[in-house]
Each structure stands twice: as C-alpha cells, then as structure tokens.
Write a protein that holds these residues in place. Sequence first.
Motif, PDB file in Angstrom:
ATOM      1  N   THR A 106      -1.584   3.208  -1.064  1.00 15.23           N
ATOM      2  CA  THR A 106      -0.733   2.427   0.163  1.00 15.23           C
ATOM      3  C   THR A 106       0.668   2.442   0.104  1.00 15.23           C
ATOM      4  N   ALA A 107       1.312   3.022   0.931  1.00 16.16           N
ATOM      5  CA  ALA A 107       2.902   3.097   1.024  1.00 16.16           C
ATOM      6  C   ALA A 107       3.536   1.944   1.641  1.00 16.16           C
ATOM      7  N   HIS A 108       4.778   1.659   0.880  1.00 20.02           N
ATOM      8  CA  HIS A 108       5.878   0.621   1.107  1.00 20.02           C
ATOM      9  C   HIS A 108       7.137   1.452   1.459  1.00 20.02           C
ATOM     10  N   ILE A 109       7.831   0.700   2.630  1.00 22.88           N
ATOM     11  CA  ILE A 109       8.845   1.528   2.881  1.00 22.88           C
ATOM     12  C   ILE A 109       9.931   0.870   1.993  1.00 22.88           C
ATOM     13  N   ARG A 110      10.736   1.942   1.648  1.00 19.79           N
ATOM     14  CA  ARG A 110      12.092   1.681   0.684  1.00 19.79           C
ATOM     15  C   ARG A 110      13.255   2.216   1.562  1.00 19.79           C
ATOM     16  N   ARG A 123       8.400   8.872  -4.221  1.00 23.96           N
ATOM     17  CA  ARG A 123       8.816   8.454  -2.674  1.00 23.96           C
ATOM     18  C   ARG A 123       8.538   9.657  -1.765  1.00 23.96           C
ATOM     19  N   ASP A 165       4.718   2.890  -7.266  1.00 20.20           N
ATOM     20  CA  ASP A 165       5.728   2.013  -7.878  1.00 20.20           C
ATOM     21  C   ASP A 165       5.223   1.097  -8.798  1.00 20.20           C
ATOM     22  N   LEU A 178      11.267   7.850   2.430  1.00 15.87           N
ATOM     23  CA  LEU A 178      11.162   6.327   2.988  1.00 15.87           C
ATOM     24  C   LEU A 178      10.140   5.581   2.309  1.00 15.87           C
ATOM     25  N   PHE A 179       9.092   6.206   1.983  1.00 14.91           N
ATOM     26  CA  PHE A 179       7.758   5.417   1.582  1.00 14.91           C
ATOM     27  C   PHE A 179       7.545   5.702   0.153  1.00 14.91           C
ATOM     28  N   ASP A 180       7.420   4.635  -0.681  1.00 11.08           N
ATOM     29  CA  ASP A 180       7.081   4.524  -2.007  1.00 11.08           C
ATOM     30  C   ASP A 180       5.578   4.396  -2.261  1.00 11.08           C
ATOM     31  N   VAL A 181       5.134   5.694  -2.781  1.00  4.06           N
ATOM     32  CA  VAL A 181       3.524   5.665  -2.704  1.00  4.06           C
ATOM     33  C   VAL A 181       3.131   5.234  -4.088  1.00  4.06           C
TER      34      VAL A 181
END
Length: 275
Positions: free
Chosen positions: A16-20, A137, A146, A141-144
């Motif tokens: 799951t990706a999170h925007i950074r 990343r 972390d 944009l997206f940390d896959v």
Amino acid sequence: MIWGLAIFAVLAAGVTAHIRATDLSRRFEALRAEASAQPLAKEATLTEDAIAHLPPPVRRYLALTGSVGRPVVTEIVMRFDGTMFAAPGAVGMTGPVVQYERFDWPTRLFLMSTRMKGLPVKVLHHFDRGEATMRVRLGGLFDVVDLGGPDLTRTETVTILNDLAFFAPSRLTDPRLTWTEIDDRRAAVYFTLGPNTVSAELIFNDADELIDFVSEDRGMLDKDGSLRILRWTTPLGDYRDFGGWRLASEGDAIWHLPEGPFRYGHLRLTHYEAR
C-alpha cells in the motif's frame, strides 16, 4: 554498502502506497550536510602496536589495504554502479548508488536511483546513532516501503559492520569490536552498537584480501513487511587502488534461502574518498 534491498520484492508485491512530498535525493543531501557538519575527532595513526591484538589474517589484510601508518578513517563517501534483482531469475534493475558514512556517531546514508516497469524508484536507508529507517519511493511521490524499528536497526548494524570491514578497514581496531581467531584465513568478529551485538565471519584469500563476509544476524524483508533472519554473504573482489587505499571494488550480496542462494545485488565501486 547497499546490501539488503530485497525490498524490491515488496515493490513487486504492491505494498500500500502513501503520498509523500519530499524528494528522497534532497532528503539524502540534507541529512548528509547535517552529519558532515559535525566536527570529526582527530584520529590516531594506525600503528603495528595498535593492531597486534587482532587475528593474523586481519593484521595482514590491514597491511594490504594501506591502513597501517595512516590515520584511522572516520568518514567515507562512495559511489557505485548497482544492479538489484527482485527475485531469482528476474531482470536486473540498474542505477547509481551514493553512500555517506561516518563511524564515530555512527551515521549511514545510502541512496539508490533506478527504474521499475518504466517508473523511477528511489531507495533511502538512514542509520543515525542507533535508529534505522528505510524508505522506497515510486514516481517521486509514493512511499511503497516506510520502515523503522528495532529489527531494522539490528539488521542495519550488520550492514555497518560489513561497510567497516570492506571500506574502512583501519577501523577494525574499533573498541566496539571483539575478535576470535578461527584459522589462518578466517576470523570471527562481534560488533556491539547500543543494545545490539552482531557477528560475522571474515574470510581471506592467499593474497590476504578479504573476499567474503558471512553473517547469521541480518534480516531479509519479506512481502508482509517483516524481517526474516537468514544467512547473508557478500563475496567481493577485484581489489583496486582508491587514493592509496587498496579496497575491494566489485561483488555481490546473497541471501541463502532454504531453496538455495539468491544473488539479489551486484555493486561496482566507482568513487571513494575517506578522511
């Protein structure tokens, strides 16, 4: 070194990706500037007396690398050409690697830039005085991935020991290290950093070069985000001169899976500076 990027298997699994918002290259440079701004303690010149307590193959290796008669290294900057593999038989992902490290704090920064399925990928490892993090990343944009926590910190402590052995050999006299002589071509080393004590077997050839590092204390990142402890080896060779330091310049990182060895990384050292 980079050693440990089985994280690309996690990428392929679609974590799951999170925007950074912050670019990892800029983050690397900011952290490097912060670490390198701290004054370096003046280190003593490495003498024959200072290495007399080490096992014989380690003493000969230190002589080979040009460490004896020079100040003990505290800070290094390295650049590599890297290739990583997400799984056995997978197509390699290539790209440049830059690494900054100092051993008095200690601090370690590692950044790799590559592409996967046409998309840019950056990987940032950061170890700062007893705490490790790892971020991957996608597309800027997206940390896959972390990750942080004590298991990762222990794993990265093994990485620091590996870097120290191959790329800052004069620090093999560090008081945080203890040694056991095995035979004329092997020695066991134990490294205590904070709450963690990790170990490795160092293997030398007839030319007194360090050619392999074997540890049972390092964790491979699984698809569920956990770290599985496996045998980890880094056979390196092609010793070359880098500003008077004779160091291994090329080699592999291998996880020893139950089904057989998995060579997941290959690196070639292209730039080295130390102080």
